[in-house]
Design a protein around this motif. Structure first.
Motif, mmCIF file in Angstrom:
data_model
loop_
_atom_site.group_PDB
_atom_site.id
_atom_site.type_symbol
_atom_site.label_atom_id
_atom_site.label_comp_id
_atom_site.label_asym_id
_atom_site.label_seq_id
_atom_site.Cartn_x
_atom_site.Cartn_y
_atom_site.Cartn_z
ATOM 1 N N ALA A 131 2.736 16.965 -2.917
ATOM 2 C CA ALA A 131 1.421 17.276 -3.488
ATOM 3 C C ALA A 131 0.449 16.123 -3.219
ATOM 4 N N HIS A 132 0.905 14.904 -3.376
ATOM 5 C CA HIS A 132 0.046 13.733 -3.097
ATOM 6 C C HIS A 132 -0.369 13.707 -1.626
ATOM 7 N N ALA A 133 0.587 13.956 -0.747
ATOM 8 C CA ALA A 133 0.293 13.926 0.690
ATOM 9 C C ALA A 133 -0.699 15.021 1.070
ATOM 10 N N LEU A 134 -0.593 16.185 0.465
ATOM 11 C CA LEU A 134 -1.496 17.289 0.778
ATOM 12 C C LEU A 134 -2.901 17.072 0.214
ATOM 13 N N ASP A 135 -3.007 16.290 -0.857
ATOM 14 C CA ASP A 135 -4.304 16.011 -1.452
ATOM 15 C C ASP A 135 -5.110 14.994 -0.656
ATOM 16 N N ARG A 136 -4.485 14.268 0.222
ATOM 17 C CA ARG A 136 -5.174 13.204 0.966
ATOM 18 C C ARG A 136 -6.091 13.757 1.989
ATOM 19 N N SER B 202 0.816 -1.215 0.000
ATOM 20 C CA SER B 202 0.000 0.000 0.000
ATOM 21 C C SER B 202 0.856 1.275 0.000
ATOM 22 N N LEU B 203 2.160 1.112 -0.085
ATOM 23 C CA LEU B 203 3.066 2.250 -0.100
ATOM 24 C C LEU B 203 2.959 2.984 -1.433
ATOM 25 N N VAL B 204 2.748 4.286 -1.390
ATOM 26 C CA VAL B 204 2.654 5.110 -2.597
ATOM 27 C C VAL B 204 3.991 5.803 -2.807
ATOM 28 N N THR B 205 4.501 5.702 -4.021
ATOM 29 C CA THR B 205 5.750 6.397 -4.356
ATOM 30 C C THR B 205 5.485 7.385 -5.483
ATOM 31 N N ARG B 206 6.262 8.421 -5.511
ATOM 32 C CA ARG B 206 6.178 9.440 -6.554
ATOM 33 C C ARG B 206 7.570 9.675 -7.101
#
Length: 61
Positions: free
Chosen positions: A56-61, A44-48
């Motif tokens: 940006a991904h972390a702030l969108d959550r 379930s780890l998300v990488t960018r």
């Protein structure tokens, strides 16, 4: 100081980053091996691709 003397002094400094890089790779291998041995699930780890896109991904959550 002769040109040869300058080269001999510069030689070890140029080798240091390569040695550090090899050490880092060995450390990463040990960490990876430990994660596998512990059965850590990283599915379930998300990488960018960049730090900016990760933030940006972390702030969108």
């Amino acid at each position: 100081m002769s040109c040869a003397e300058r080269r001999s002094l510069a030689g070890p400094r140029k080798a240091e980053p390569r040695a550090a890089s090899a050490t880092d790779a060995t450390g990463a291998d040990k960490i990876a091996q430990t994660l596998v041995e512990l059965g850590v699930d990283l599915s379930s780890l998300v990488t960018r691709g960049t730090p900016e896109s990760g933030i940006a991904h972390a702030l969108d959550r």
